[in-house]
Design a protein around this motif. Structure first.
Motif, mmCIF file in Angstrom:
data_model
loop_
_atom_site.group_PDB
_atom_site.id
_atom_site.type_symbol
_atom_site.label_atom_id
_atom_site.label_comp_id
_atom_site.label_asym_id
_atom_site.label_seq_id
_atom_site.Cartn_x
_atom_site.Cartn_y
_atom_site.Cartn_z
ATOM 1 N N ILE A 355 20.508 19.780 26.529
ATOM 2 C CA ILE A 355 21.275 18.551 26.283
ATOM 3 C C ILE A 355 21.582 17.841 27.605
ATOM 4 O O ILE A 355 21.370 16.631 27.743
ATOM 5 C CB ILE A 355 22.565 18.867 25.513
ATOM 6 C CG1 ILE A 355 22.227 19.369 24.109
ATOM 7 C CG2 ILE A 355 23.454 17.623 25.434
ATOM 8 C CD1 ILE A 355 23.447 19.799 23.311
ATOM 9 N N TYR A 358 18.421 16.364 29.041
ATOM 10 C CA TYR A 358 18.047 15.105 28.387
ATOM 11 C C TYR A 358 18.896 13.947 28.906
ATOM 12 O O TYR A 358 18.383 12.865 29.213
ATOM 13 C CB TYR A 358 18.212 15.217 26.873
ATOM 14 C CG TYR A 358 18.113 13.889 26.167
ATOM 15 C CD1 TYR A 358 16.877 13.335 25.856
ATOM 16 C CD2 TYR A 358 19.264 13.173 25.835
ATOM 17 C CE1 TYR A 358 16.785 12.103 25.233
ATOM 18 C CE2 TYR A 358 19.181 11.943 25.212
ATOM 19 C CZ TYR A 358 17.949 11.415 24.913
ATOM 20 O OH TYR A 358 17.854 10.196 24.307
ATOM 21 N N LYS A 359 20.211 14.145 29.040
ATOM 22 C CA LYS A 359 21.094 13.077 29.501
ATOM 23 C C LYS A 359 20.741 12.653 30.930
ATOM 24 O O LYS A 359 20.793 11.460 31.267
ATOM 25 C CB LYS A 359 22.550 13.522 29.428
ATOM 26 C CG LYS A 359 23.090 13.635 28.006
ATOM 27 C CD LYS A 359 24.557 14.032 28.006
ATOM 28 C CE LYS A 359 25.113 14.077 26.584
ATOM 29 N NZ LYS A 359 26.546 14.477 26.564
#
Length: 532
Positions: A355, A358-359
Motif C-alpha cells: 500500500i 503504491y502511494k
C-alpha cells in the motif's frame, strides 16, 4: 551547471543594448564573461494571472525606465515552492547541509544570461537555453552560487550564450483541475511551467540577435526535471535539444481533480463553492501559505497533465512522431544518466508494504501505471546500499527505471526506427565522479542522480586531482562540441552501446554494451501503456 566563482575574479559594470527592449546593466566577470540576471521574459504570473498561461512581454515594453538601464546585476528570488525534500540538495541547503533561508517571489518568470565578453563569431554565438532541475517541485536559476557558468563558457570551451530560464514549479506551475480547464479559452490546463519555458524560448528567438546570438543555433536542455521539460517542450514545438532524462506519461485532469480538492481543504476553502469561487479564493491565498500547505496533503507532487492542448494525444511518448520530426529537422540529442539513479529517487519515502509502495509510486505516475508497475517490478539489480530493504529497493528501481532508464532506451529505439543516424544520438552513463563529490555524499548513495553535475559544471575550483581534471576536460569536449553545433564523436558503433565515464583505472572513458537494453524495453511497454 556552472562553477563556484574564484576569489580572484574582477567585477566591472557593463551594458547591453536590446534595441526596442531598452538596455540592461550587468556585470563583467574577470574581463571574460558578461552577466545579466533577473531579466523578465514575460509579465508577472500573479493575482488573476495565477494558474494561467504566461503573458509575453507586450509591444512597447522596455527594460529601461526613465532613461535608466534595468538593473541586471542582482539575482532575483525563486518561484514559491514547498520544502519538498530534506536532502541536502543545492536548491534547499547550504554546503554544510543546513537549510537555506530565503524569500520567494511569485514574479519569477526571469532569466539569467551569461555571454562571452568578446565580439561574436561570424553568424553569432550559439545559445544554450538551460532548464533547471528539482522534480518540477523546487529549483530556480538563481539560488545556487555554484550555478555560475563563467568557467564552463571560457575554460570549459562552451564559448556560447548561456541562458538559465526560471519557470513556475509545484502547484503554481502544475496545478490542474476541471475548474481551470473550464475557464481556459482553448481548454488547456496545468503545465504552466512548460508554457513558461515556451514563452522564454520565443523571447530568445526574437531578441537573442541583439546580444550577438544566433537564433537558428539554439540548444535546449537541462538536468533532471529540466531534461524532462526539454522533451516535453520539444514534443509541442521547438528547435533542438540536449537532455539527460526522458519523461513518462502525464496524468489526466480527472486524476488530478482530487489533488486540487485536497489542497482546497488544506487551505480551508469550502468544497461547496462554485468553480469560479474556488478559483477566486485560491488565487487570493498568499504564496507562502499556499506552498506551506502543499506538503500536508496526500498527493503533494504536482506534475504534467494530459490536457489535449500542450499534450495533444496519449501516444506522443511512443508513437514515433517525435523521432520522425527530429529526423526531418536533422536534429541531434544527448541523453544520459548516472549509474545509481534509484538511490536519490527513493530517499525520503517510507515504504513498508504494498500500500505504501503504491502511494509513493503514485506521486510520480497515473493510477493506471502505478497499478501496473506495482505488480510488474521486482528488485533485480545490484545496489550500492547492502542494507537496503526490499520495498525501498523496489521503489527506487520502479521510479528510476520508469523516470529515466526505460524511456531513454525507448526514445533511442524510436530515433533509430525513424532513420535518425547513430552519430546524432549520443547516450552516456556516469559511473564515476571526482573524490571531492564523494566526500559530501553518503556512500550508500553510490553515484546517484545529479551527482554528475560538478563534471558537467566543469567545477575545477572545487579541487579535482590532476587526473580527475584531465578526465573532466576530456568528457566536457563532447558537451562543448554539441552546444556549438559541431560534430560529436561519441565512439559508439551500435545502438545498444553507451559511452561510460567509468570508475575503472581510477576513472576512464569507455564504450560499453548497454546490458539493460532488452529488460528496459519491456519496462517501457508498461510505462507507456502499451502492455497487454
Amino acid at each position: 551547471m556552472g562553477n563556484v566563482l574564484s576569489p580572484k575574479y574582477t567585477y566591472e559594470e557593463c551594458t547591453a543594448d536590446l534595441g526596442e527592449l531598452g538596455e540592461l546593466k550587468g556585470t563583467l566577470i574577470d574581463g571574460r564573461v558578461k552577466r545579466y540576471v533577473n531579466v523578465p521574459y514575460a509579465l508577472p504570473p500573479t493575482g488573476v494571472h495565477r494558474f494561467k498561461r504566461p503573458i509575453p512581454l507586450p509591444e512597447g515594453y522596455s527594460y529601461s525606465k526613465d532613461g535608466e538601464s534595468r538593473n541586471a546585476v542582482d539575482f532575483g528570488l525563486p518561484c514559491p515552492q514547498p520544502t519538498y525534500t530534506s536532502l541536502p540538495v543545492s536548491e534547499l541547503a547550504e554546503d554544510d547541509g543546513t537549510a537555506k533561508q530565503y524569500p520567494y517571489d511569485e514574479d519569477c518568470l526571469k532569466m539569467n544570461i551569461w555571454m562571452p565578453s568578446g565580439p561574436p563569431p561570424p553568424g553569432g554565438y550559439s545559445v544554450y537555453a538551460y532548464l533547471h532541475g528539482g522534480w518540477l517541485q523546487i529549483g530556480d536559476p538563481s539560488i545556487d552560487p555554484k550555478m555560475d557558468p563563467t568557467e564552463l563558457i571560457t575554460t570549459g570551451g562552451l564559448n556560447c550564450i548561456f541562458i538559465s530560464l526560471g519557470y513556475r514549479v509545484s502547484a503554481l506551475g502544475f496545478l490542474a483541475c476541471k475548474e481551470l480547464r473550464d475557464e481556459s479559452p482553448d481548454g488547456s490546463v496545468g503545465n504552466y511551467g512548460l508554457w513558461d519555458q515556451r514563452v522564454a524560448l520565443e523571447w530568445i528567438h526574437d531578441h537573442i540577435a541583439s546580444l550577438g546570438g544566433n537564433p537558428q543555433k539554439v540548444v535546449l536542455g537541462g538536468r533532471s526535471a529540466g531534461a524532462y521539460s526539454t522533451q516535453w517542450v520539444f514534443s509541442y514545438r521547438t528547435i533542438a535539444e540536449y537532455a539527460r532524462a526522458i519523461p513518462c506519461l502525464p496524468k489526466t485532469v480527472e486524476e488530478t481533480q482530487s489533488q486540487f480538492e485536497q489542497l482546497l481543504t488544506a487551505l480551508d476553502i469550502p468544497l461547496s463553492l462554485s468553480g469560479p469561487e474556488r478559483l477566486s479564493r485560491i488565487r487570493a491565498v498568499p504564496a507562502e501559505l499556499l506552498t506551506r500547505k502543499i506538503m500536508t496533503i496526500e498527493q503533494y507532487t504536482f506534475r504534467t497533465v494530459q490536457d489535449g492542448v500542450f499534450f495533444r494525444n496519449k501516444t506522443w511518448l511512443y508513437d514515433g512522431k517525435l523521432a520522425q520530426e527530429m529526423k526531418k529537422r536533422d536534429m541531434a540529442v544527448i541523453i544520459g544518466e548516472v549509474q545509481d539513479e534509484e538511490t536519490l529517487y527513493r530517499d525520503g519515502f517510507k515504504v513498508t508494504d504494498e500500500i505504501s509502495l503504491y502511494k509513493a509510486v503514485n506521486q510520480y505516475y497515473s493510477n493506471l501505471v502505478a497499478n501496473l508497475i506495482g505488480v510488474f517490478f521486482s528488485p533485480c539489480s545490484p545496489d550500492p546500499n547492502p542494507d537496503i530493504d526490499s520495498y525501498t529497493k523496489t521503489l527506487g528501481d520502479i521510479i528510476s527505471d520508469g523516470q529515466v532508464r526505460a524511456p531513454s532506451r525507448s526514445f533511442a529505439r524510436q530515433l533509430r526506427d525513424a532513420g535518425v543516424p547513430l552519430d546524432s544520438v549520443h547516450r552516456y552513463i556516469v559511473a564515476w565522479v571526482p573524490d571531492f563529490v564523494m566526500k559530501f555524499a553518503p556512500p550508500k548513495f553510490g553515484v546517484t542522480h545529479a551527482m554528475d553535475r560538478p563534471i558537467h559544471n566543469f567545477s575545477i575550483f572545487h579541487g579535482p586531482g590532476t587526473h580527475e581534471e584531465e578526465l573532466m576536460r576530456e568528457w566536457i569536449k563532447d558537451y562543448a562540441n554539441f552546444i556549438n553545433w559541431r560534430s560529436v564523436n561519441f565512439g559508439t558503433t551500435s545502438w545498444t552501446q553507451v559511452k561510460v565515464l567509468s570508475p575503472k583505472d581510477n576513472g576512464s572513458i569507455r564504450i560499453e554494451d548497454d546490458l539493460k537494453w532488452d529488460y528496459l524495453e519491456k519496462v517501457s511497454n508498461v510505462i507507456e501503456g502499451r502492455s497487454g
